[in-house]
Scaffold this active site. Structure first.
Site, short mmCIF file in Angstrom:
data_model
loop_
_atom_site.label_atom_id
_atom_site.label_comp_id
_atom_site.label_asym_id
_atom_site.label_seq_id
_atom_site.Cartn_x
_atom_site.Cartn_y
_atom_site.Cartn_z
N LYS B 96 0.87 -1.18 0.00
CA LYS B 96 0.00 0.00 0.00
C LYS B 96 0.90 1.23 0.00
O LYS B 96 1.63 1.47 0.98
CB LYS B 96 -0.90 0.00 1.24
CG LYS B 96 -1.60 1.35 1.46
CD LYS B 96 -2.53 1.33 2.65
CE LYS B 96 -2.89 2.74 3.08
NZ LYS B 96 -3.88 2.79 4.18
N GLY B 157 -8.63 8.29 9.82
CA GLY B 157 -8.97 8.27 11.24
C GLY B 157 -10.02 9.29 11.65
O GLY B 157 -10.36 9.39 12.83
N ALA B 183 -9.78 4.78 4.18
CA ALA B 183 -9.67 5.92 5.11
C ALA B 183 -10.95 6.73 5.22
O ALA B 183 -11.64 6.97 4.24
CB ALA B 183 -8.52 6.85 4.73
N GLY B 184 -11.23 7.12 6.46
CA GLY B 184 -12.34 8.03 6.74
C GLY B 184 -13.66 7.36 7.06
O GLY B 184 -14.60 8.02 7.51
N ASN B 205 -9.62 0.92 9.54
CA ASN B 205 -8.87 0.53 10.73
C ASN B 205 -9.49 1.16 11.98
O ASN B 205 -10.11 0.49 12.80
CB ASN B 205 -7.41 0.96 10.57
CG ASN B 205 -6.50 0.48 11.71
OD1 ASN B 205 -6.95 0.19 12.81
ND2 ASN B 205 -5.23 0.41 11.46
N THR B 206 -9.38 2.50 12.07
CA THR B 206 -9.83 3.19 13.28
C THR B 206 -11.30 2.95 13.59
O THR B 206 -11.68 2.86 14.77
CB THR B 206 -9.56 4.70 13.15
OG1 THR B 206 -8.21 4.89 12.74
CG2 THR B 206 -9.78 5.43 14.47
#
Lengths: 70, 255
Positions: B96, B157, B183-184, B205-206
């Site tokens: 990535k 995040g 992301a996001g 992830n987050t």
């Protein structure tokens, strides 16, 4: 005999007398069985090279591993 | 099935492994997500305490494909350096590309991302660049040989969800390689929305690691990704300004 000084992960590091190769160092640090990757003077070393790569004065060594990340 | 380069996956959810409260929660969340692709970062080993437990070393590696990232890189050259290190582990050949251009928003540096993608494709990696939601840049990344395009929904995040569905849809419609929204994403609704737009996958992830119950959220995300994909494949109804009855309008019992 003068000890060999290298930079290990950004810090100054004096090699013990019996540590001559990358393989020796990984065993000394007790990480030879771990999943690690080694770079010497900005060149990535393949695992097969650990045993034949002698460490020399002033070498810059990076020992890295995988950590959690996104 | 999700196809990235030579690899196929049943799961369309890619899970990041950062910021979990414990290795046990992480392990359970990974299991609940049913993800087959896990992302990792590469960092210096703590030489003074090398016996710290390591999540990767506790995984049944034959069940997962690893997607290391180049997080921390600020130039294309640094990204290539990290990618080479990751590949030397002999555990992975996917990468990535993540080259951050701004420390407040963590938005990617488009020029360096494109340059790194080119270099890594040249070196034989399976390359998945994290990019902004820019359709022109996505096109250039595909032309550079990227095996998937990974535009962000909103800053890493932030949990803000999809800020620009129109641009993401444009990227998806024009791309011949898989588009994975990375992301996001904050909630299962965001993940389902991205999949309904036609994304081939979601990387998050987050949203899981930071949830009050990460294991439950991992399962929620898995279901949302599947639901969104089914909705996309099924083809939703058009939105109308007026109502149309679901029940028959003839044969009423009373006049």
């Amino acid at each position: 005999m003068k000890k060999v000084k290298i930079r290990l992960n950004g810090d100054s590091y004096l090699l013990p007398q019996d540590v001559r190769t990358v393989e020796d160092l990984l065993i000394h640090l007790k990480v030879s069985e771990r999943i690690v990757v080694v770079e010497r003077n900005r060149e990535v070393l393949e695992k097969e090279q650990f045993i034949s790569t002698a460490l020399e004065e002033g070498d810059e060594l990076e020992i890295v591993h995988f950590v959690g990340g996104g | 099935m999700l196809q990235i380069g030579p690899y196929t996956f049943e799961s369309r959810l890619l899970l990041g492994t950062g910021k979990f409260s414990s290795l046990e929660v992480q392990r359970q969340a990974v299991e609940a997500s049913e993800a087959q692709i896990l992302t990792f970062a590469l960092r210096r080993m703590n030489i003074s305490d090398p016996n710290q437990p390591n999540f990767l070393e506790q995984l049944p590696l034959n069940r997962f494909r690893l997607l290391p990232n180049t997080a921390g890189a600020r130039t294309a050259q640094e990204a290539v350096r990290i990618a080479r290190l990751a590949r030397a582990s002999k555990l992975c050949d996917m990468i990535k590309v993540e080259v951050i251009g701004d420390s407040d928003t963590l938005l990617p540096d488009p020029v360096a991302t494109l340059e790194a993608t080119r270099m890594l494709v040249e070196e034989g990696f399976i390359v998945l660049p994290y990019t902004s939601d820019d359709p022109v840049l996505a096109q250039k990344l595909e032309e550079a040989g990227a095996h998937a395009i990974m535009p962000g929904a909103s800053p890493i995040g932030s949990g803000q969800g999809i800020l620009n569905p129109h641009y993401l849809k444009l990227i998806i419609q024009r791309s011949r390689v898989p588009v994975i929204i990375d992301a996001g994403i904050g909630s299962p609704a965001d993940a389902a929305q991205a999949m309904e737009l036609g994304a081939e996958g979601i990387l998050l992830n987050t949203a899981v690691s930071g949830a009050e119950d990460p294991v439950r959220m991992a399962r929620g995300m898995k279901l949302a990704v599947e639901a969104g994909r089914l909705g996309y494949e099924a083809g939703r109804i058009a939105k109308k300004g007026t109502a149309s009855a679901s029940s028959p309008v003839e044969g009423m019992i009373s006049p």
